[in-house]
Design an enzyme around this catalytic site. Sequence first.
Site, mmCIF file in Angstrom:
data_model
loop_
_atom_site.group_PDB
_atom_site.id
_atom_site.type_symbol
_atom_site.label_atom_id
_atom_site.label_comp_id
_atom_site.label_asym_id
_atom_site.label_seq_id
_atom_site.Cartn_x
_atom_site.Cartn_y
_atom_site.Cartn_z
ATOM 1 N N ILE A 89 0.872 -1.165 0.000
ATOM 2 C CA ILE A 89 0.000 0.000 0.000
ATOM 3 C C ILE A 89 0.910 1.216 0.000
ATOM 4 O O ILE A 89 2.060 1.149 0.431
ATOM 5 C CB ILE A 89 -0.990 0.021 1.203
ATOM 6 C CG1 ILE A 89 -0.237 -0.079 2.533
ATOM 7 C CG2 ILE A 89 -2.011 -1.075 1.075
ATOM 8 C CD1 ILE A 89 -1.171 -0.023 3.749
ATOM 9 N N ASP A 90 0.421 2.324 -0.516
ATOM 10 C CA ASP A 90 1.246 3.510 -0.687
ATOM 11 C C ASP A 90 1.785 4.034 0.643
ATOM 12 O O ASP A 90 1.188 3.810 1.707
ATOM 13 C CB ASP A 90 0.454 4.628 -1.369
ATOM 14 C CG ASP A 90 0.036 4.267 -2.782
ATOM 15 O OD1 ASP A 90 0.720 3.434 -3.405
ATOM 16 O OD2 ASP A 90 -0.980 4.809 -3.252
ATOM 17 N N LYS A 91 2.876 4.747 0.574
ATOM 18 C CA LYS A 91 3.499 5.330 1.763
ATOM 19 C C LYS A 91 2.484 6.104 2.603
ATOM 20 O O LYS A 91 2.419 5.935 3.827
ATOM 21 C CB LYS A 91 4.633 6.261 1.337
ATOM 22 C CG LYS A 91 5.215 7.092 2.478
ATOM 23 C CD LYS A 91 6.191 8.132 1.963
ATOM 24 C CE LYS A 91 6.641 9.053 3.094
ATOM 25 N NZ LYS A 91 7.498 10.157 2.615
ATOM 26 N N ARG A 103 -6.937 5.733 -6.203
ATOM 27 C CA ARG A 103 -6.639 7.143 -6.454
ATOM 28 C C ARG A 103 -6.916 7.510 -7.905
ATOM 29 O O ARG A 103 -7.476 8.580 -8.195
ATOM 30 C CB ARG A 103 -5.178 7.417 -6.079
ATOM 31 C CG ARG A 103 -4.882 7.148 -4.611
ATOM 32 C CD ARG A 103 -3.399 7.065 -4.301
ATOM 33 N NE ARG A 103 -2.747 8.352 -4.471
ATOM 34 C CZ ARG A 103 -1.434 8.526 -4.368
ATOM 35 N NH1 ARG A 103 -0.634 7.482 -4.126
ATOM 36 N NH2 ARG A 103 -0.918 9.722 -4.515
#
Length: 317
Positions: free
Chosen positions: A152-154, A252
């Site tokens: 998962i993204d930062k 997103r």
Amino acid sequence: MTSQAERKPTNPQDEWTQEWVATEAEAGERIDKFVAESAEEGVSRTQVQDWIRAGAVTVNGAAVKPNYRLEPGDVVAVTPPEPEDANIRPEPIPLQVVYEDGDVIVVDKPRGMVVHPAHGHTSGTLVNALLHHCRDLSGINGRLRPGIVHRIDKDTSGLLMAAKNDLAHVSLSEQLKAHTVERAYIALVHGNLPHDQGTIDAPIGRDPHDRKKFAVTAGGKPSVTHFTAVERFGDYTLVRLRLETGRTHQIRVHMKYIGHPLAGDPVYGRAKTVPLDGQALHAAVLGFVHPRTGETLRFESPIPDDFQRILDMLRNR
């Protein structure tokens, strides 16, 4: 139009391979320049040239020289090799462990933490923390990504699973590829969604105008996101999203595509619209079949405090 070619990985490593298709506008461009501008931030042209010489960059499945010039339709594939001096050290970083046994660990990742080390960034990541906590992790994805089967993204918080051995890694990877892993997210998006629920079925590939970003493109990979409006604030909507596929930045990109980008998203939306460092996105549910016992496991994570404060602020306006 630049796009990611559709392909089926033949081994777990392939999930880390990046692909692009050269456009008419990119014809004649040197392969080293093309990859340096397309790869992750911080990769230099000199580094790309080393990758090319090591055979980590191919065009239409074949090795090329750094001065190769692209032709329209060339399929460029890159699997960055691990540096020879890669030495990812265990670090005593606090972890919020949701579940753990001899095969699998599930953690609740905080916003701001990178999942795995990359070139030039080898500390402070979830992998560094896991190596200290677990000692043993699956080695399928090499020294930079031990145990990591998905990301998962930062700046996305929430649930993430890791494998402690190769048996678990193969099983979890196959479940991800078969789209049988349950993954649900909570997000705050701009605007008032016109529907209470719906499905976004739109292919995602590299953004034709910026190869470091993703977008809905005709040549992209099939991508499906289901959404349900949970609460409305007039100019914002709290939504619950369920992933059917797992493309990079899928939520997103899809929410931007339908005109409701995530609040605080600095790449696909408008940064600093809410007092949050990054997009308002939380991986709230994770479910999978245990690789050894066959038991179905399902975990939930509450909305983190920084996200909750924004919701409270919107409710009290």
